[in-house]
Scaffold this active site. Structure first.
Site, mmCIF file in Angstrom:
data_model
loop_
_atom_site.group_PDB
_atom_site.id
_atom_site.type_symbol
_atom_site.label_atom_id
_atom_site.label_comp_id
_atom_site.label_asym_id
_atom_site.label_seq_id
_atom_site.Cartn_x
_atom_site.Cartn_y
_atom_site.Cartn_z
ATOM 1 N N ASP B 117 0.852 -1.191 0.000
ATOM 2 C CA ASP B 117 0.000 0.000 0.000
ATOM 3 C C ASP B 117 0.891 1.246 0.000
ATOM 4 O O ASP B 117 0.985 1.966 0.981
ATOM 5 C CB ASP B 117 -0.910 -0.039 1.232
ATOM 6 C CG ASP B 117 -1.802 1.183 1.321
ATOM 7 O OD1 ASP B 117 -1.957 1.872 0.290
ATOM 8 O OD2 ASP B 117 -2.340 1.438 2.417
ATOM 9 N N ASP B 121 -3.558 4.342 1.158
ATOM 10 C CA ASP B 121 -5.016 4.474 1.249
ATOM 11 C C ASP B 121 -5.665 3.241 1.855
ATOM 12 O O ASP B 121 -6.880 3.104 1.831
ATOM 13 C CB ASP B 121 -5.605 4.788 -0.136
ATOM 14 C CG ASP B 121 -5.420 3.625 -1.112
ATOM 15 O OD1 ASP B 121 -4.735 2.640 -0.738
ATOM 16 O OD2 ASP B 121 -5.953 3.689 -2.223
ATOM 17 N N ASN B 148 4.472 -4.978 15.927
ATOM 18 C CA ASN B 148 3.419 -5.843 16.490
ATOM 19 C C ASN B 148 3.662 -5.997 17.990
ATOM 20 O O ASN B 148 3.959 -7.075 18.488
ATOM 21 C CB ASN B 148 3.435 -7.191 15.783
ATOM 22 C CG ASN B 148 2.183 -8.005 16.083
ATOM 23 O OD1 ASN B 148 1.302 -7.555 16.819
ATOM 24 N ND2 ASN B 148 2.121 -9.211 15.536
ATOM 25 N N ASP B 358 3.603 8.519 36.422
ATOM 26 C CA ASP B 358 5.050 8.400 36.331
ATOM 27 C C ASP B 358 5.556 7.072 35.777
ATOM 28 O O ASP B 358 6.639 6.993 35.217
ATOM 29 C CB ASP B 358 5.669 8.652 37.712
ATOM 30 C CG ASP B 358 5.520 10.115 38.103
ATOM 31 O OD1 ASP B 358 5.357 10.944 37.184
ATOM 32 O OD2 ASP B 358 5.555 10.418 39.310
ATOM 33 N N PHE B 415 7.439 9.673 34.023
ATOM 34 C CA PHE B 415 6.853 10.287 32.842
ATOM 35 C C PHE B 415 5.927 11.466 33.141
ATOM 36 O O PHE B 415 5.288 11.999 32.236
ATOM 37 C CB PHE B 415 6.214 9.232 31.959
ATOM 38 C CG PHE B 415 7.245 8.368 31.253
ATOM 39 C CD1 PHE B 415 8.576 8.771 31.157
ATOM 40 C CD2 PHE B 415 6.890 7.163 30.684
ATOM 41 C CE1 PHE B 415 9.522 7.989 30.507
ATOM 42 C CE2 PHE B 415 7.823 6.370 30.028
ATOM 43 C CZ PHE B 415 9.143 6.787 29.937
ATOM 44 N N HIS B 479 9.883 17.151 37.627
ATOM 45 C CA HIS B 479 9.042 16.834 36.474
ATOM 46 C C HIS B 479 8.493 18.105 35.838
ATOM 47 O O HIS B 479 8.075 19.024 36.547
ATOM 48 C CB HIS B 479 7.867 15.956 36.897
ATOM 49 C CG HIS B 479 8.286 14.631 37.471
ATOM 50 N ND1 HIS B 479 7.401 13.750 38.022
ATOM 51 C CD2 HIS B 479 9.505 14.045 37.569
ATOM 52 C CE1 HIS B 479 8.057 12.667 38.445
ATOM 53 N NE2 HIS B 479 9.333 12.829 38.184
ATOM 54 N N ASP B 481 5.690 18.498 34.561
ATOM 55 C CA ASP B 481 4.272 18.722 34.875
ATOM 56 C C ASP B 481 4.076 19.428 36.214
ATOM 57 O O ASP B 481 2.947 19.709 36.607
ATOM 58 C CB ASP B 481 3.451 17.419 34.813
ATOM 59 C CG ASP B 481 3.757 16.461 35.965
ATOM 60 O OD1 ASP B 481 4.744 16.695 36.702
ATOM 61 O OD2 ASP B 481 3.005 15.476 36.127
ATOM 62 N N CYS B 654 0.078 13.985 38.606
ATOM 63 C CA CYS B 654 1.039 12.930 38.959
ATOM 64 C C CYS B 654 0.319 11.627 39.304
ATOM 65 O O CYS B 654 0.854 10.543 39.090
ATOM 66 C CB CYS B 654 1.861 13.337 40.185
ATOM 67 S SG CYS B 654 2.704 14.914 40.001
HETATM 68 CA CA LIG Z 1 -0.686 -8.347 17.600
HETATM 69 CA CA LIG Z 2 3.435 12.281 31.024
#
Ligand SMILES: [Ca+2]
Ligand SMILES: [Ca+2]
Ligand SMILES: [Ca+2]
Ligand SMILES: [Ca+2]
Lengths: 672, 672
Positions: B117, B121, B148, B358, B415, B479, B481, B654
């Site tokens: 493809d 599309d 995957n 996090d 995170f 962080h 945030d 958080c």
């Molecule tokens: Ca799979």
């Molecule tokens: Ca985050």
């Protein structure tokens, strides 16, 4: 885009800061305003300029109305003579004209520019607006760095890039100059300092040095001084030191740095390097300091570049062995005639390994300020293995190698299997430095030999000579130089591709037979002597050569496509192969000396003497090859390599190497 | 460019070969000619077409004059019905019209196309001319591959990409379809075969499967059949198998393949994958076969993509702990009101670790045929560490992580320190998926904490959300945030950047004092209660907050520059910090609940309840924040997180995580 810095001012306390010319200070007036403030007015010394956004509606709206998004933007255009000599104050008002307080700002203006040769003319210009990024091409920009891969020491050698200190003053020319230009008061305000800094990743790829002395001294005196105090260079940033203060010298001054590349581009490194210089502002009461201005420069490390046969030779390298005296004499004669230099690797060094082509490949690295040759040492590591490091590495002759990890090194790792084409243009895409050519197994083969991945990765990562992978595993030795080479030509694409061709050879032999010379002998007066008729009657030989022609034709199609060649750009040389049954299947070797495996020295070709059948005392194979090449202005010298090379499965090219002049085209001018 | 193949023909023996439609066969007529040949003529069956170069001068110059560069170019336009059903012969002549011999060629024409493809599309079109290369942008081309990285099994989970076999039929939809379309005689001529092949490097990044059955069956029947015989998929190429034969089914047929991505783009992998399909020609007499035609397709593996606060939420994740019942109730109420799904991680899984933000970050991968969410598991590895793999990974929910090697994992690897901006345009450069934002130490710091290099490398390698590194090491937790977030807005850039601002907080407290509310209490009716006057009199607090404002302003300047923001795009929220003396120096924490650390659910904001001083029974901090945000159409819900989060140095953001809908912008449409 102009660099902006947010600043807080305060009606309770005078704010002091240092301003860098060319930037803007922005003050969010509302956030700093005393409660109930509705208007403000501004006063400043003459060298301070300001503007207020959003612009007040009334033309002479002073005092200005204070809104939630009122921002004051401050600039200056001359440096300060003393610290805090410039002033600005904001007076806040309530509903009426009574002052709610004055926020005072004391400013010190300095000029700071970390400079490199971003326009690539060999001179470090002042504050190039493009110095912080890299762009390929003649209209591109960005500075260039060399890997300091030579050795200033000729004895007890180590790569300069692996030496902790700068050992000789001459080493500085392998580095790129970088200049910190500052202008301002004799000293920065209390607590301010300049810091150079790099990322962890960058620290693995380069280092920055500077002279320890901070004194401003004229160049010739400095030069003498440095000669005396070689150790008076210190590393500023590099491995283990990601950030370090650099001195601010006061007034209008320049501080010189030397940037040293440590690693070639590779699979995990695109060759780009960023160096930062920041002005650090102190914080009161033991809080950490912070950068208030950062200047950035970008370098690209020079790729390792190969030199095609069409470039002018400088030196020819061959081995001296017990049994190659005659060969050596022929080579010397040819090289002398051309006026190049002959370098002989003697037996104590080569230990009988005569394959000078295979242990190493000559290339070079290039920058606007300096260039030098660099030998790529093959992981082949035959008995010649110490030669590149011991005998070639030296002042202004660099060295690089790659070690095969967990991989078997095969004959395909020899650099007779690493060549480069002359400059080509393919479907409108230009390769002004040519394209690298290597040989591997058929992509569809299940058990083929290949060039080790580390070397392939290295070659692809250089980018400026995008490699082409041919099929060479059909040969016992498996090198591309066994079936192809390039020679200069005055017309068309300025070169011809020469290919070995069994079909072309059979045509010569059949013509001989047709002309009544079927009894003429290949290898005349030699124990191997055999008649033309016998060769033509050998069905096994014919079948093997059909297979070989197929293999070469497959490569011919790839080369035509990848180099944009026409049939007229290719010359078939009459060469027969014979197929040998190896454990892993049938593979080919040259039946008589493989003329395509020649040495190309300008218009002089040193060609393996084929010992073909003679007609009227002249070798028909030599005659045919001369007829093909001499119209191009090339001169053919046939060199007897039969016993010391051909019988050991190599020829003239395998047994020699040529260092050539760098291309006049500079790699950074490529459009990538 | 048309693919050309060199062919040798022979007057002694009929040459047989297979021709692939759309290519050209080239015959070097001179090389194949018998000795003394001067002219040639050509005859062929009607379905064979030819042209001769260089063109003979005379218009009807038959027989053609034979020159050194005479080349015959052969094409065909219909496939063969039986092997060798098409013919061409070349007759050679000497000076006169007597024939010197005929070279015969028997041809079998087939059509071969490996299809993907490439126009993106969702449908595998036939022989897209651009299928062999990748180009970014809406006018670009090149197929797309997913890693995957989900698990079709919900129990005894493993990543599908780490499973040797296809375990469930549903797994096929995570792969990209690839079709081998062939047309030709019922069987290929003797010894010919089709082979799929990839490079060593590619084999580490993807696999190709196909159903074992070769029979042509209609789709619904095949579907049922496959359900019964799940193991009836075989790996064609992949790790350890670089090349494998694939069946030629005869007539006009399609063979389906499933291509599975195994690795995300990273520092050493640009995400591009090449798959080759070759027609192999046999060689006579035991010589190796060789590819005579190769078709090539290119895929780009989908990057891992983050979702900004401006995208529609799907699920909200929080932890249930011994002490957060009230908090949980408030969150549930808010989420229910919005109509999203609440997912609670229970104590047996979270083991008291409440920092849902996090341990993981939600993102997704996208292709024209399929997309699914993918959780990035942080190397933080708190007590929540098993949650992403055990509870989130599953069918159509992927998982990816990076392990820190030889590096200390710090709080900056959580995170909450990994966010993403809404779409922006910066100096004409468009980031339709926004830009990733992380926090690190000042680049000039010598001993700062940073996000681990492996995670940074991963984030940068995804390319479509080019990261911005902010300075967050000034915070105890560290962080981004803690001082910034984005909220949707109806105007301007469709969002606002919210920044914590001590200056804005002091302005609120000073206004209170000026308004006669100096005795009003922060934290009213709580053990921590303290008057406005006391706060304003605390010189140490003031000094700390000056430092904090500086740190945030530094980030403000970076964000303005890197996101192309104006002052009008930024809102300062009144938040105070306090500075704590740590071993490694002073660092900041929020003084009262950090309102910028909010959860954004469409126009509904879940904001940490600040417990600010009250005037007329209303919290002035809440009032101020509502005044700033409600004009944007946002609804503020203040959530009490004081005991279970704020006191443990975190807040609402958080302690939560939001999975959002993917962006409607498809990543391959970026102009990179
Ligand atoms: Ca799979
Ligand atoms: Ca985050
Ligand atoms: Ca040096
Ligand atoms: Ca070579």
């Amino acid at each position: 885009m102009v660099s902006q810095r947010s600043l807080t001012i305060d009606t309770e306390k005078t704010t002091k800061t240092t301003y860098v010319l060319g930037t803007e200070l922005t003050v969010n007036l509302n956030r700093c305003a005393p409660p109930l403030a509705k208007f403000f007015s501004i006063k400043c010394t003459p060298n301070v300029h300001y503007k207020v956004t959003p612009q007040a509606r009334g033309k002479n709206a002073v005092p200005y109305p204070l809104t939630r998004s009122s921002v004051l933007i401050i600039t200056m255009d001359t440096v300060s003579e003393t610290a805090n000599d410039s002033k600005l104050s904001v007076r806040y008002y309530g509903e009426k004209t009574d002052s709610l307080g004055d926020a005072l700002l004391h400013l010190t203006a300095v000029e700071i520019s970390l400079d490199v040769d971003a326009d690539r003319d060999g001179v470090v210009e002042k504050n190039n607006p493009n110095k912080g990024s890299w762009k390929w091409g003649p209209k591109g920009h960005g500075a260039v760095l060399l890997v300091n891969c030579d050795s200033e020491a000729a004895y007890k050698k180590t790569l300069d890039s692996e030496t902790d200190e700068i050992s000789k003053i001459s080493d500085l020319k392998d580095m790129s100059k970088m200049i910190l230009r500052t202008n301002g008061p004799a000293e920065l305000p209390d607590g301010y300092k300049l810091t150079m800094h790099i990322s962890q990743t960058t620290s693995e790829n380069m280092r920055v040095f500077r002279p320890r002395t901070n004194a401003k001294i004229d160049n010739s005196f400095r030069h003498q001084l440095l000669k005396l105090f070689l150790k008076d260079y210190m590393m500023v940033v590099g491995k283990g030191t990601l950030t370090q203060e650099v001195p601010y010298l006061g007034g209008k001054t320049e501080l010189e740095f030397f940037v040293e590349g440590l690693r070639f581009p590779d699979k995990d490194f695109n060759g780009l390097i960023t160096i930062n210089l920041s002005l650090i502002e102190p914080s009161s009461m033991g809080f950490p300091e912070s950068p208030v201005f950062t200047d950035q420069v970008v370098f690209h490390i020079s790729p390792w570049i190969m030199t095609p046969n069409t470039l002018k030779p400088v030196e020819v390298y061959v081995c001296s062995t017990k049994d190659n005296y005659t060969f050596l004499k022929s080579i010397r004669k040819l090289v002398d005639k051309c006026g190049y230099k002959l370098k002989i690797c003697h037996e104590y060094m080569n230990r009988g390994d005569r394959w000078m082509q295979d242990e190493l490949e000559f290339g070079y690295i290039d920058s606007p300020h300096h260039q030098f040759p660099v030998v790529l040492d093959s992981p082949r590591d035959g008995d010649l293995q110490d030669f590149p490091y011991e005998s070639i590495l030296g002042p202004d002759f660099g060295y690089v190698t790659r070690y095969a990890s967990n991989e078997e090194v095969t004959s395909l790792d020899s650099f007779g299997n690493l060549e480069v084409s002359p400059p080509v243009t393919v479907n409108g895409k230009s390769y002004p430095l040519g394209r690298i050519i290597i040989g591997v197994a058929f992509p569809t083969a299940t058990h083929g030999r290949n060039m080790t991945q580390v070397v392939q990765d290295f070659l692809w990562a250089q980018k400026v000579q995008e490699p082409i992978a041919l099929f060479s595993d059909w040969l016992v030795v498996g090198h591309v130089d066994e079936f192809m080479t390039f020679v200069p030509a005055p017309d068309q694409k300025k070169f011809r591709l020469l290919l070995a061709s069994p079909d072309a050879a059979y045509k010569v032999f059949r013509s001989l037979e047709k002309g009544g010379h079927g009894d003429a002998k290949m290898f005349p007066d030699m124990p191997e002597a055999i008649t033309v008729n016998e060769i033509l009657d050998d069905k096994k030989l014919l079948a093997g050569n059909r297979y070989v022609q197929n293999c070469i034709d497959w490569n011919r199609d790839v080369l035509k496509k990848e180099l944009g060649l026409d049939e007229e750009d290719i010359i078939d040389l009459p060469i027969l192969f014979k197929v040998i049954e190896e454990k892993t299947g049938p593979r080919a070797v040259a039946y008589y000396p493989d003329m395509v495996n020649m040495i190309v020295l300008g218009d002089q070709l040193g060609i393996p003497k084929p010992f073909g059948p003679k007609v009227n005392g002249t070798c028909v194979l030599e005659t045919e090859v001369c007829a093909l090449l001499e119209p191009l202005g090339l001169k053919c010298t046939f060199i007897d390599d039969f016993a010391p090379y051909h019988k050991l499965l190599g020829e003239v090219h395998c047994g020699s190497n040529v260092r050539r002049e760098p291309s006049p085209f500079r790699w950074w001018n490529m459009e990538l």
